[in-house]
Write a protein that holds these residues in place. Structure first.
Motif, short mmCIF file in Angstrom:
data_model
loop_
_atom_site.label_atom_id
_atom_site.label_comp_id
_atom_site.label_asym_id
_atom_site.label_seq_id
_atom_site.Cartn_x
_atom_site.Cartn_y
_atom_site.Cartn_z
N ALA A 151 0.83 -1.21 0.00
CA ALA A 151 0.00 0.00 0.00
C ALA A 151 0.87 1.25 0.00
CB ALA A 151 -0.93 -0.01 1.21
N ASP A 152 1.98 1.21 0.74
CA ASP A 152 2.90 2.35 0.73
C ASP A 152 3.47 2.58 -0.67
OD1 ASP A 152 2.54 2.97 3.38
OD2 ASP A 152 4.33 1.91 4.08
N VAL A 153 3.86 1.49 -1.32
CA VAL A 153 4.39 1.62 -2.68
C VAL A 153 3.35 2.24 -3.61
CG1 VAL A 153 5.22 0.35 -4.69
CG2 VAL A 153 6.04 -0.27 -2.42
N ASP A 154 2.11 1.75 -3.54
CA ASP A 154 1.05 2.29 -4.40
C ASP A 154 0.80 3.77 -4.10
OD1 ASP A 154 0.73 -0.17 -5.61
OD2 ASP A 154 -0.93 -0.78 -4.31
N ARG A 155 0.76 4.12 -2.81
CA ARG A 155 0.50 5.50 -2.43
C ARG A 155 1.61 6.44 -2.91
NH1 ARG A 155 2.67 8.14 1.45
NH2 ARG A 155 3.43 6.24 2.47
N ALA B 216 12.82 10.50 -14.41
CA ALA B 216 12.28 10.06 -13.12
C ALA B 216 10.93 9.38 -13.30
CB ALA B 216 12.16 11.24 -12.16
N GLU B 217 10.10 9.93 -14.20
CA GLU B 217 8.81 9.30 -14.49
C GLU B 217 9.02 7.91 -15.09
OE1 GLU B 217 5.67 12.88 -15.42
OE2 GLU B 217 7.17 12.42 -16.96
N ASP B 218 9.97 7.79 -15.98
CA ASP B 218 10.28 6.48 -16.58
C ASP B 218 10.78 5.51 -15.52
OD1 ASP B 218 9.53 7.41 -19.06
OD2 ASP B 218 11.58 7.86 -19.71
N HIS B 219 11.71 5.98 -14.68
CA HIS B 219 12.23 5.11 -13.62
C HIS B 219 11.10 4.65 -12.70
CE1 HIS B 219 16.19 5.81 -14.95
NE2 HIS B 219 16.42 6.96 -14.36
N LEU B 220 10.20 5.58 -12.38
CA LEU B 220 9.09 5.26 -11.50
C LEU B 220 8.20 4.20 -12.12
CD1 LEU B 220 7.94 6.27 -8.74
CD2 LEU B 220 6.44 7.76 -10.06
N ALA B 221 7.91 4.35 -13.41
CA ALA B 221 7.04 3.39 -14.09
C ALA B 221 7.70 2.02 -14.18
CB ALA B 221 6.70 3.90 -15.49
N VAL B 222 8.98 1.99 -14.54
CA VAL B 222 9.68 0.71 -14.66
C VAL B 222 9.82 0.03 -13.30
CG1 VAL B 222 11.88 -0.39 -15.27
CG2 VAL B 222 10.92 1.38 -16.75
N ALA B 223 10.24 0.81 -12.30
CA ALA B 223 10.48 0.22 -10.98
C ALA B 223 9.20 -0.32 -10.36
CB ALA B 223 11.12 1.26 -10.05
N LYS B 224 8.13 0.47 -10.45
CA LYS B 224 6.89 0.05 -9.78
C LYS B 224 6.04 -0.86 -10.66
CE LYS B 224 2.71 0.14 -7.86
NZ LYS B 224 1.53 -0.53 -8.45
N SER B 225 5.61 -0.32 -11.82
CA SER B 225 4.63 -1.05 -12.62
C SER B 225 5.22 -2.27 -13.33
CB SER B 225 4.00 -0.11 -13.66
OG SER B 225 3.39 0.98 -13.02
N ASN B 226 6.42 -2.13 -13.86
CA ASN B 226 7.00 -3.22 -14.66
C ASN B 226 7.72 -4.26 -13.81
OD1 ASN B 226 6.06 -1.81 -16.86
ND2 ASN B 226 8.02 -0.90 -17.36
N ALA C 133 15.99 -6.04 -12.86
CA ALA C 133 15.52 -4.82 -13.52
C ALA C 133 15.16 -3.76 -12.49
CB ALA C 133 14.32 -5.14 -14.41
N PHE C 134 14.52 -4.17 -11.42
CA PHE C 134 14.17 -3.23 -10.35
C PHE C 134 15.42 -2.60 -9.75
CE2 PHE C 134 13.34 -2.24 -5.90
CZ PHE C 134 12.18 -1.49 -5.97
#
Length: 492
Positions: free
Chosen positions: A209-213, A280-290, A449-450
């Motif tokens: 939940a923290d990660v999602d928030r 940073a947006e790309d890193h955020l998307a790759v780290a979290k979503s991918n 990858a993360f």
């Protein structure tokens, strides 16, 4: 009679109307001398430069803090909690296997190996628990859940040790533990399912939940922050352009070199800031979503697989609870790869149909669960093939389960135990090991990858970037002052 005094001194005067009122001095053209105009414009340039730098620093420092929270705290904590969940499940699977093997000399080597694995998982759980306790110091929900595991894990281990001791004393045959040992194990596994695993699951849920928030907040902050950067940067560029124009017109010079350099520095810095926000947006998307979403799904899948494996041993060991263990096996199967409405009788055929549809078009994932989530989130090189191996190994493991149940139904208990616990090719535990290895391969791809993405974000938004930005700002401010100061000296 007329007024003997005559008209007063103001009788013929007219009061000034609004158009005749004196305007403030700063609104008069005479007040705006060249020195004053230069000072005001220079101050405006310095202010807007500082404003642009502040906006950029706030956006990038927020991105750094958000990525740091995801990459170095919340996500690793969730992964450790998932690893704890897995270790606890496998401890119970090995405890069930120890009870299942009994004192049969045919299983002496396997019994020792099972006991070694149990001790290995116990050490792993202790390590994960210690790290989870350290990480949950500032999280009330996580701290309470960890304390629950700490308080109950000792009781669980004591019951398992008691079950093993009673089993050794009874010299029970394979698949037929003594009633006392079976009761001790029931207390242990009930404690695991009712207290330990739910507590570990709460730790996973809290950190996820923290990660999602943080991810959601950072997405919004970066999107709005980009506009703040561009807006303040445009104001600073406009102020520098106006100042350059005034100097050109009033001093008859084509260009002021310091101001031109300051403008170039601002443009370069603003461009670099926007690029860093995009990265940073790309890193955020790759780290979290991918990566992270797949890591959590695969970690939960691995824990579910080990729980399934334990349910098979419990099913063979405890006939009185066989029906309940069969139902929980199906529940874990559905959490791994969900096929709504499928039963153990129909599951294999329906999974085969779904798998064939998926293999014909990898974009089609006609089942849910943890495996469905992973196959719907394939991103990195080699991940598709590795995930396909998970699907193939899972299908084989499910077919093995039906073989084991069929052997038991035919009254061939020892054959069922041998098939279930055996590590030879074609036996259930050998195929389960293949499934575990396949899961580990996909986990390694996503975890790698993360880690690489978090490291790249650290490099982009680290101390070197902050120092470079501070130097560029100092240079731009100094150049602005340097561009104006010689002209002001001419008026002394």
């Amino acid at each position: 009679m007329g007024n003997p005094q005559g008209p007063g001194p103001d009788a013929g005067a007219t009061r000034p109307g609004p158009a005749h009122r004196r305007r403030p001095a700063l609104l008069t053209r005479a007040w705006w001398t060249t020195p004053r105009l230069l000072r005001v414009l220079a101050g405006l340039c310095l202010t807007t430069l500082l404003g642009c730098a502040a906006a950029t620093a706030l956006v990038l420092s927020g991105a750094r803090d958000g990525l740091d929270a995801i990459g170095h705290r919340a996500a690793p904590q969730a992964v450790r909690a998932a690893d704890l969940y897995f270790a606890l499940n496998d401890m119970d699977a090995q405890a069930a296997n120890l009870l299942l093997l009994g004192a049969d000399p045919d299983y002496a080597g396997l019994r020792k190996q099972t006991l070694d694995t149990y001790e290995q998982r116990r050490t792993q759980a202790d390590t994960d628990l210690q790290r989870a306790a350290e990480a949950a110091a500032d999280d009330p929900v996580g701290r309470q859940a960890v304390q629950t595991v700490i308080g109950e894990l000792g009781h669980y281990e004591a019951q398992v040790a008691r079950a093993q001791l009673l089993e050794e004393q009874a010299h029970a045959p394979a698949g037929r533990p003594s009633p006392e040992a079976l009761e001790a194990y029931r207390q242990a596994t009930d404690l695991l399912r009712q207290q330990l695993l739910p507590a570990a699951d709460r730790v996973i849920a809290a950190n996820s939940a923290d990660v999602d928030r943080i991810h959601t907040a950072q997405q919004g902050d970066l999107a709005s922050g980009r506009w703040w950067m561009l807006g303040t940067g445009a104001l600073a560029l406009a102020a520098l352009a106006v100042l350059q124009r005034i100097l050109t017109v009033r001093f008859r010079r084509l260009v002021n070199p310091p101001l031109a350099l300051a403008t170039l520095l601002l443009a370069a810095g603003l461009t670099a800031g926007v690029v860093l926000v995009s990265r940073a947006e790309d890193h955020l998307a790759v780290a979290k979503s991918n990566a992270y979403d797949s890591v959590i799904a695969l970690s939960r899948a691995r824990a579910a697989a080990y729980d399934m494996n334990a349910d098979e041993s419990r099913y063979l060991t405890d006939p009185a609870r066989a029906g309940a263990y069969e139902r929980t096996f199906l529940d874990k199967t559905q959490s791994f790869a969900r096929l709504d409405g499928a039963t153990l009788t129909t599951y294999d055929a329906r999974l085969a149909q779904a798998a064939n549809r998926h293999r014909a078009d990898h974009r089609t994932v006609p089942f849910g669960g943890f495996l469905g989530a992973e196959l719907g989130n394939v991103t990195f090189p080699g991940e598709q093939d590795a995930a396909e191996r998970v699907l193939t190994a899972f299908q084989q493991y499910q077919r093995d389960d039906r073989v084991m149940r069929d052997l038991l139904d035919k009254g061939r208990l020892k054959d069922a135990v041998t098939f279930n616990t055996g590590l030879a090719a074609g036996q259930s535990n050998a195929d389960f090991t293949a499934l575990d290895n396949a899961l580990g391969d996909v986990l390694t791809i996503n975890q790698g990858a993360f880690d690489r993405t978090v490291a790249a974000a650290d490099d982009d938004l680290g101390a070197a970037t902050a120092a470079t930005g501070a130097l560029a700002l100092t240079a731009a401010l100094a150049l602005t002052v340097l561009g104006v100061r010689p002209r002001l000296r001419e008026y002394r």
